[in-house]
Design an enzyme around this catalytic site. Structure first.
Site, PDB file in Angstrom:
ATOM      1  CD  GLU A  47      -1.721  -2.371   1.656  1.00  0.00           C
ATOM      2  OE1 GLU A  47      -0.528  -2.587   1.939  1.00  0.00           O
ATOM      3  OE2 GLU A  47      -2.617  -3.221   1.821  1.00  0.00           O
ATOM      4  CG  PHE A 109      -9.448  -9.318  11.557  1.00  0.00           C
ATOM      5  CD1 PHE A 109      -8.186  -9.739  11.963  1.00  0.00           C
ATOM      6  CD2 PHE A 109      -9.756  -9.340  10.199  1.00  0.00           C
ATOM      7  CE1 PHE A 109      -7.259 -10.177  11.029  1.00  0.00           C
ATOM      8  CE2 PHE A 109      -8.833  -9.776   9.259  1.00  0.00           C
ATOM      9  CZ  PHE A 109      -7.580 -10.204   9.684  1.00  0.00           C
ATOM     10  CD  GLN A 110      -7.182  -7.016   7.819  1.00  0.00           C
ATOM     11  OE1 GLN A 110      -8.117  -6.794   7.048  1.00  0.00           O
ATOM     12  NE2 GLN A 110      -6.052  -7.556   7.414  1.00  0.00           N
ATOM     13  CE  LYS A 159     -16.958  -5.727   3.903  1.00  0.00           C
ATOM     14  NZ  LYS A 159     -16.395  -7.030   4.351  1.00  0.00           N
ATOM     15  CG  MET A 475      23.578  11.263   3.055  1.00  0.00           C
ATOM     16  SD  MET A 475      24.808  12.351   2.300  1.00  0.00           S
ATOM     17  CE  MET A 475      23.815  13.155   1.028  1.00  0.00           C
TER      18      MET A 475
END
Lengths: 568, 163
Positions: A47, A109-110, A159, A475
């Site tokens: 993502e 959940f999630q 949702k 760097m």
């Protein structure tokens, strides 16, 4: 019509044609509705890449890029890309799914409070309470993302509201492409220009003996490139630029002294250090350009142009602050400026141009393949419309010092957040500008998002992938060499075979180990259709100069390990 | 003593505004002395009174940053003497001597508004004044060895003086 369908229809009505996304449980209703939407999805492999690809879309096209992720880990994976957009003022609309409203707050959940997590790193955010709000919120999100000082906007949609039906009226308005009224009573765009500030600015400029212009991202975001040119030509004031100002003006002009800051050119840093008047045009005076702030502020006055009034007096005191779009403020000042001022600072300008000649940038080493060789070779063959995306670290600075694009939005990089792994996914979005796209990464940064080779292969995105492999986190290694007695802890990298890696994804991949091979392969890349990857095996321990050691003044710019610019 | 400034902030009455304002002040490292919020006569708006420890430049910086939030209607920065400031203290105290009780009674003259009600052996005070006055009064109770069983203060609310 469900909330999910309303979302897609509203996106379509806003002219969205591509979306960078990754599916998951809490966005399934949206995915289910996608079959009926003309919007093309680009399936990323992480993502974070969707947020960067959407940014690449915004950075290269001036449109608003859109990314979408599921709840929980999908949403948290967006965070770095959203923060990066915030720090660089890039418009972005990020959409996340969340669990059903009844489950919010239950550690389902999630489930994650992504609105809360993102609060400090968005221009604004929304949690959708009702499906019917979706089209209006989307209209507000696009307006907020693009207008004023641009930035990312997050929309979190539980949702249940993706599944819920919208009202008949909302559906009708969507189908007729009607506008939804924005409810943003507190959102203020800059007021009309304060003319007294212009008068004060003219006064300061006519009194100045050693003026300098620093221009930055604001010029690009305000589409004020032509106004900058007019101002610089009329005033005859020498100029330097920030990392994101690159391309806003013809950087090859005599009075264009180079990039300013920690790895700015000797002449640019000298000029700003000794100037008595600084015109900061669309810049925010961040620590990477000021060096030690207390010394930076000494003996000079500031005229500051910005669209965000909270930038004034944040780091430097502005005697004059010109609040507004630079395409409004700058031409007004140009008009008010008397002719023939440049005589007043011709000695100063002459001093600056002689410094520019006296302190050229490092050349490529004879017979060796280094970052500088590849960057110089690439710059020579690049077309005017080509876009180059660099990652973060040594190669970013070497490239920033040596690229002089004729147009803005051609050199894209993560300036504020400094995100390694930026280049590859952001390049995926930049290809939708229709211009050739070069993605440059080091061996470290490349591996932070190398999974996106799969996206590039699957969607046949024509990214020209350059891996500058010096087998180090360069760097950090440079700092360890200069300031930590060469104590190279965790900077040497044992890398995979990048050519085999590219081939494993089905991307034509090659390796260059000499200057000749490098030139030949860059030529091949230039004319290649579709994605191509080249690994450049480089010298290992090169250092970027000039350099201002952290916390020191621009007057202490090191031109090399042993030579400093004259601070006096 | 450090300087104090008062920010009067009018916002949309929307979910999350308090969190946006307070988290902004936290992440920019401002010192908040007090923050109160309530509805205005317009139920679509909320009004914050924020007391900031710091100089005028810091107060102005905070105001500009708050004003940048999308849901903010207006922000005003005031010096303490430019506004009417009030705070409420509820204090439940235990009195063990007539001298202590006399002290409570005598405080009428010092505090702008004071209510006293007895609850068994305990006395509950409701005091309204400026924060400084309330601090001073509470210190007096302390010096008189009056035991404070429970106490709470409301934070400051403020209104700009008429010119």
């Amino acid at each position: 019509m469900t909330g999910a369908q309303a979302l897609l229809k509203a996106l379509e009505n806003h002219g969205v044609t591509e979306m960078f996304a990754y599916p998951g449980g809490a966005v399934l209703p949206i995915y289910d509705a996608m079959a009926d939407s003309p919007i093309r999805r680009i399936l990323v492999r992480h993502e974070q890449a969707s947020a960067f690809a959407a940014q690449g879309y915004s950075r290269s096209t001036q449109e608003v890029g859109v990314c979408l992720a599921t709840s929980g880990p999908g949403a948290t994976n967006l965070v770095t890309g959203i923060a990066d957009a915030m720090l660089d003022s890039i418009p972005l609309v990020a959409i996340t799914g969340n669990v059903f409203k009844q489950l919010i707050g239950s550690d389902a959940f999630q489930e994650i409070d992504i609105v809360g997590i993102c609060e400090p790193i968005v221009k604004h955010s929304y949690f959708i309470e009702s499906a019917d709000d979706i089209p209006r919120v989307l209209a507000e999100a696009f307006h907020l993302a693009k207008s004023g000082r641009p930035g990312p906007v997050l929309i979190d949609i539980p949702k249940c509201e993706q599944i819920a039906e919208v009202s008949a009226e909302t559906m009708k308005k969507l189908n007729n492409k009607e506008n939804f009224e924005l409810q943003l009573p507190g959102y203020k765009l800059p007021p009309a220009l304060d003319v007294t500030q212009i008068e004060k600015a003219v006064e300061l400029i006519t009194e100045a003996k050693k003026p300098i212009v620093i221009y930055g991202h604001g010029v690009v975001l305000s589409n004020a490139e032509a106004h900058l040119k007019e101002f610089l030509e009329k005033s005859g004031i020498a100029n330097v630029w920030t990392l994101h100002g690159m391309g806003a003006y013809d950087n090859t002009e005599t009075l264009s002294l180079g990039m300013l800051g920690m790895h700015g050119t000797g002449a640019a840093n000298f000029a700003v250090h000794h100037a008595d008047l600084v015109l900061g045009i669309g810049i925010r005076f961040d620590d990477r350009i000021t060096g030690k702030l207390s010394e930076f502020k000494l003996n000079k006055k500031f005229i500051h142009f910005d669209i965000d009034s909270s930038e004034f007096n944040k780091n430097v005191p502005a005697v004059v602050s010109l609040h507004g779009q630079i395409h409004d403020t700058l031409p007004t000042l140009t008009k008010a400026l008397p002719e023939g001022l440049e005589k007043q600072w011709s000695d100063w300008n002459q001093q600056l141009t002689s410094k520019k000649k006296a302190w050229p940038l490092d050349e490529s080493k004879a017979g060796k393949l280094t970052e500088i060789t590849v960057i110089n070779q690439l710059y020579k063959i690049m077309g005017e419309e080509d876009i180059v995306l660099v990652d973060v670290g040594q190669h970013q600075m070497w490239a920033a010092q040596r690229f002089f694009p004729k147009k803005s939005r051609k050199f894209l990089t993560s300036g504020g957040l400094g995100t390694m792994g930026f280049s590859l996914p952001t390049a995926m979005g930049a290809v939708f500008s229709g211009h050739p796209v070069w993605s440059i990464s080091g061996d470290g940064g490349f591996q932070m998002n190398s999974q996106e080779l799969a996206t590039i292969a699957q969607d046949n995105l024509p990214v020209k992938i350059i891996i500058l492999n010096n087998s180090f986190l360069g760097m950090v290694r440079q700092w360890q060499e200069l300031f930590y007695d060469k104590n190279y802890v965790d900077t040497p990298l044992k890398n995979p075979d990048f050519v085999k890696l590219g081939e494993a994804y089905g991307i034509p991949s090659f390796r260059a180990e000499t200057q000749e091979e490098s030139k030949a392969l860059l030529d091949k890349m230039q004319h290649f259709e579709g994605p191509i990857l080249v690994e450049f095996k480089l010298e290992k321990e090169e250092n970027v100069f000039p350099m201002v050691p952290a916390g020191e003044s621009l007057g202490n710019t090191m031109l090399s390990k042993t030579q400093q610019i004259d601070a006096a | 003593m450090t300087e104090r400034f008062i920010l009067i902030v009018v916002t949309r009455n929307a979910p999350g505004v308090l969190s946006r304002v307070s988290s902004l002040l936290r992440r920019k490292l401002f010192n908040i002395d007090s923050l109160t919020v309530g509805r205005t006569t317009n139920n679509k708006e909320s009004r914050f009174t924020i007391v900031i420890d710091g100089d005028e430049a810091q107060a102005n910086k905070a105001a500009l940053l708050i004003d940048r939030l999308i849901e903010i209607r207006s922000v005003k920065v005031l010096k303490p003497d430019q506004c009417l400031r009030r705070e409420i203290v509820l204090a439940r105290v235990e009195i063990t001597s007539p001298e202590q009780e006399a002290l409570l009674e005598s405080s009428h003259a010092e505090i702008i508004s004071q209510l006293i009600f007895k609850e068994g052996d305990l006395i509950t005070l409701e005091l309204i004044d400026t924060s400084q006055k309330l601090d001073e009064f509470l210190e007096k109770l302390n010096q008189a060895d009056i035991k404070i069983v429970d106490w709470v203060r409301s934070g400051v609310i403020a209104m700009q003086n008429l010119e």
